[in-house]
Design a protein around this motif. Structure first.
Motif, short mmCIF file in Angstrom:
data_model
loop_
_atom_site.label_atom_id
_atom_site.label_comp_id
_atom_site.label_asym_id
_atom_site.label_seq_id
_atom_site.Cartn_x
_atom_site.Cartn_y
_atom_site.Cartn_z
N MET A 1 0.87 -1.19 0.00
CA MET A 1 0.00 0.00 0.00
C MET A 1 0.90 1.22 0.00
O MET A 1 1.53 1.52 1.01
CB MET A 1 -0.85 0.03 1.27
CG MET A 1 -2.05 -0.86 1.20
SD MET A 1 -3.25 -0.44 2.46
CE MET A 1 -2.81 -1.61 3.70
N THR A 2 0.99 1.89 -1.13
CA THR A 2 1.91 3.01 -1.18
C THR A 2 1.19 4.34 -0.97
O THR A 2 0.03 4.50 -1.31
CB THR A 2 2.66 3.04 -2.53
OG1 THR A 2 1.73 2.82 -3.58
CG2 THR A 2 3.72 1.97 -2.59
N THR A 3 1.93 5.26 -0.37
CA THR A 3 1.36 6.57 -0.06
C THR A 3 2.35 7.67 -0.47
O THR A 3 3.48 7.39 -0.85
CB THR A 3 1.14 6.74 1.46
OG1 THR A 3 2.42 6.80 2.11
CG2 THR A 3 0.33 5.61 2.04
N ARG B 1 -1.74 6.18 -2.43
CA ARG B 1 -1.53 6.29 -3.87
C ARG B 1 -1.98 5.05 -4.61
O ARG B 1 -2.63 5.11 -5.63
CB ARG B 1 -0.03 6.50 -4.15
CG ARG B 1 0.49 7.86 -3.73
CD ARG B 1 0.64 8.77 -4.96
NE ARG B 1 0.73 10.16 -4.57
CZ ARG B 1 1.88 10.75 -4.22
NH1 ARG B 1 3.00 10.06 -4.22
NH2 ARG B 1 1.89 12.02 -3.89
N ASN B 2 -1.56 3.89 -4.10
CA ASN B 2 -1.83 2.66 -4.83
C ASN B 2 -1.89 1.47 -3.87
O ASN B 2 -1.19 1.45 -2.87
CB ASN B 2 -0.73 2.44 -5.87
CG ASN B 2 -1.03 1.24 -6.75
OD1 ASN B 2 -2.13 1.12 -7.29
ND2 ASN B 2 -0.08 0.33 -6.86
N ILE B 3 -2.73 0.51 -4.20
CA ILE B 3 -2.78 -0.71 -3.40
C ILE B 3 -2.60 -1.91 -4.32
O ILE B 3 -3.34 -2.07 -5.30
CB ILE B 3 -4.12 -0.84 -2.65
CG1 ILE B 3 -4.28 0.31 -1.65
CG2 ILE B 3 -4.20 -2.18 -1.93
CD1 ILE B 3 -5.53 0.22 -0.80
N GLU B 4 -1.59 -2.72 -4.06
CA GLU B 4 -1.39 -3.96 -4.82
C GLU B 4 -2.39 -4.98 -4.31
O GLU B 4 -2.59 -5.12 -3.11
CB GLU B 4 0.03 -4.49 -4.60
CG GLU B 4 1.14 -3.59 -5.10
CD GLU B 4 1.14 -3.46 -6.61
OE1 GLU B 4 0.66 -4.40 -7.29
OE2 GLU B 4 1.63 -2.43 -7.10
N THR B 5 -2.99 -5.74 -5.22
CA THR B 5 -3.99 -6.71 -4.76
C THR B 5 -3.51 -8.16 -4.87
O THR B 5 -4.18 -9.07 -4.38
CB THR B 5 -5.30 -6.56 -5.59
OG1 THR B 5 -4.97 -6.66 -6.97
CG2 THR B 5 -5.95 -5.23 -5.32
N ARG C 1 7.80 6.12 -0.83
CA ARG C 1 8.73 5.66 -1.85
C ARG C 1 10.12 5.39 -1.30
O ARG C 1 10.98 4.88 -2.00
CB ARG C 1 8.79 6.65 -3.01
CG ARG C 1 9.29 8.02 -2.64
CD ARG C 1 8.97 8.98 -3.78
NE ARG C 1 9.04 10.34 -3.31
CZ ARG C 1 9.95 11.20 -3.73
NH1 ARG C 1 10.86 10.84 -4.61
NH2 ARG C 1 9.95 12.44 -3.26
N ALA D 1 -10.04 -0.99 -4.52
CA ALA D 1 -8.99 -1.73 -5.24
C ALA D 1 -9.41 -3.17 -5.51
O ALA D 1 -9.11 -3.72 -6.57
CB ALA D 1 -7.69 -1.69 -4.45
N TYR E 1 -14.83 6.64 -6.01
CA TYR E 1 -14.83 5.31 -6.61
C TYR E 1 -16.19 4.61 -6.53
O TYR E 1 -16.32 3.44 -6.89
CB TYR E 1 -13.75 4.44 -5.96
CG TYR E 1 -12.37 4.95 -6.26
CD1 TYR E 1 -11.79 4.76 -7.51
CD2 TYR E 1 -11.65 5.67 -5.31
CE1 TYR E 1 -10.53 5.26 -7.80
CE2 TYR E 1 -10.39 6.18 -5.58
CZ TYR E 1 -9.84 5.96 -6.84
OH TYR E 1 -8.60 6.47 -7.12
#
Ligand code: ASP
Ligand code: MG
Length: 404
Positions: A101-103, A113-117, A140, A162, A221
């Motif tokens: 889970m990036t911020t 920013r993004n979440i890997e699933t 980062r 996500a 979303y």
């Protein structure tokens, strides 16, 4: 069905509560659903960690602060996994790093920013109940960040988006969103539904049911949320784009006591004064809410506005420093004010609402200091001591006419 369930700190505060939540999670799992659970730190853990840091350092580095705070959520998910395993069911806990889970890099107030699933999906495919830390992320530099107080709600909504979850349930210690604070207004009623926009107003007006950014994210979303209690079986409040109940003009009253009023008196009545004044405040990142400018008289005018109480000192300091340049005669402060607001998606098209609100305060003998309106909200600034009475008076007025 894939269900994301989020439980707040009070819902997992001790052993009993942990098993209570474990059993609620199992109801869905046993029914054959895939379950992803987001947890907050237990009880007062986050506050306690803040205290601990204070004992060591007056101004700890923000990086280390987030490293510390992110441990609270990690305890919760590990303990919940153990509870589920004890009950005989497969579970795995994951932190933000393990999920991916990036911020942004702003410690203490990072943005997702993004979440890997992939990892989550793999664990679900292995029939695991997946327990994920709320509130935290990774920036980062591969360092832990946190999303701001109450941020676990935002984690849950982001995960639901996500994973394209079928349901996102937010469990707290209240069983939904009410037409007013039930501790103040006896007849307050739980709302079956509320729109994202109304909820955003409620959230920013001090109703601490949901993290503001979680509602923004849900709106963006299209994640439909349900707010409900982990301790009862009562139906919760659904937060969505449009509610069925078209004829409901107003949905609730809130009172915000975290307000202070500043008046800049005797400004020269010429172009650019408002610009100069508010530039000073925006440079300090101070949010201004209600603004009122008087009619110019004898070449001068007054501008008054409200800020959050935590910003008052800094705001006044900055204005005093630049008083000469602003050409202001003096700066007045009123700390004992409160903002009562009436919120409703239906009020945009109805002109009688404001009048009825004013009448309610008139009947209660409460003086109004400032007024501001938007499409779905009317806010009135009053004396702090009148806040509860005003809330009750307004709620009663609209309840009598069947609106609330
Ligand atoms: N544990 C964090 C807090 O107390 C995040 C949360 O509970 O949502 O603010
Ligand atoms: Mg919360």
């Amino acid at each position: 069905m894939l269900i994301v369930k989020k439980f707040g700190g009070s819902s997992v505060a001790d052993k009993e509560r942990i098993f209570n939540v474990a059993n609620r999670i199992l109801e869905d799992y046993k029914a054959g659903h895939e379950v992803v659970v987001v947890l907050s730190a237990q009880g007062d853990t986050t506050d306690d960690l803040l205290e601990k840091a204070k004992e060591i350092s007056a101004s700890p580095s923000k990086r280390e602060m987030d490293m510390l705070l992110s441990t609270g959520e990690q305890q919760s998910v590990a303990l919940m996994a153990m509870a589920l395993e004890t009950l005989g069911y497969p579970a795995v806990s994951l932190n933000a790093f393990q999920v991916g889970m990036t911020t942004s890099s702003t410690y203490g107030n990072a943005r997702l920013r993004n979440i890997e699933t992939d990892r989550i999906q793999a664990e679900l495919d292995r029939k695991n109940i997946v327990l994920i830390t709320g509130f935290q992320g990774v920036n980062r530099y591969d360092d832990f960040t946190t999303l701001g107080r109450g941020g676990s709600d935002t984690t849950a909504v982001a995960l639901a988006a996500a994973l394209k979850a079928d349901k996102c349930e937010i469990f707290t210690d209240v069983d939904g969103v009410y037409t007013a604070d039930p501790r103040v207004v006896k007849h307050a009623r739980k709302l079956a539904e509320i729109t994202y926009d109304e909820m955003l107003e409620f959230a920013s007006l001090g109703a601490q049911v949901l993290h503001n950014r979680s509602v923004e994210m849900a709106k963006k979303y299209g994640v439909e949320l349900v707010v409900l209690s982990s301790l009862t079986r009562a139906e919760g409040t659904i937060v969505k784009e449009e509610t069925k109940v078209e004829k409901m003009l107003v949905s609730g009253v809130t009172a915000d006591k975290n307000v202070a009023r500043i008046a800049v008196v005797g400004l020269k009545d010429e172009p650019g004064k408002a610009f100069e004044l508010f530039s000073l405040l925006s440079k300090k990142n101070i949010n201004v809410d209600i603004i009122l400018q008087s009619i110019g008289r004898e070449g001068t005018k007054d501008i008054s506005f409200t800020v959050g109480r935590d910003n008052l000192k800094e705001a006044v300091q900055s204005l005093e420093e630049h008083k000469e340049r602003l050409d202001a005669q003096r700066i007045e402060v009123d700390e004992h004010v409160a903002k009562v607001s009436l919120v409703g998606a239906g009020m945009a098209s109805n002109s009688g609402i404001a009048t009825k609100m004013f009448e309610a305060l008139y009947d209660a003998g409460i003086n109004i200091k400032m007024i501001s309106t938007s499409e779905i909200k009317i806010s009135l600034l009053i004396d702090e001591k009148d806040a509860n009475e005003a809330t009750i008076a307004i709620h009663d007025a609209f309840k009598l006419s069947g609106e609330l």
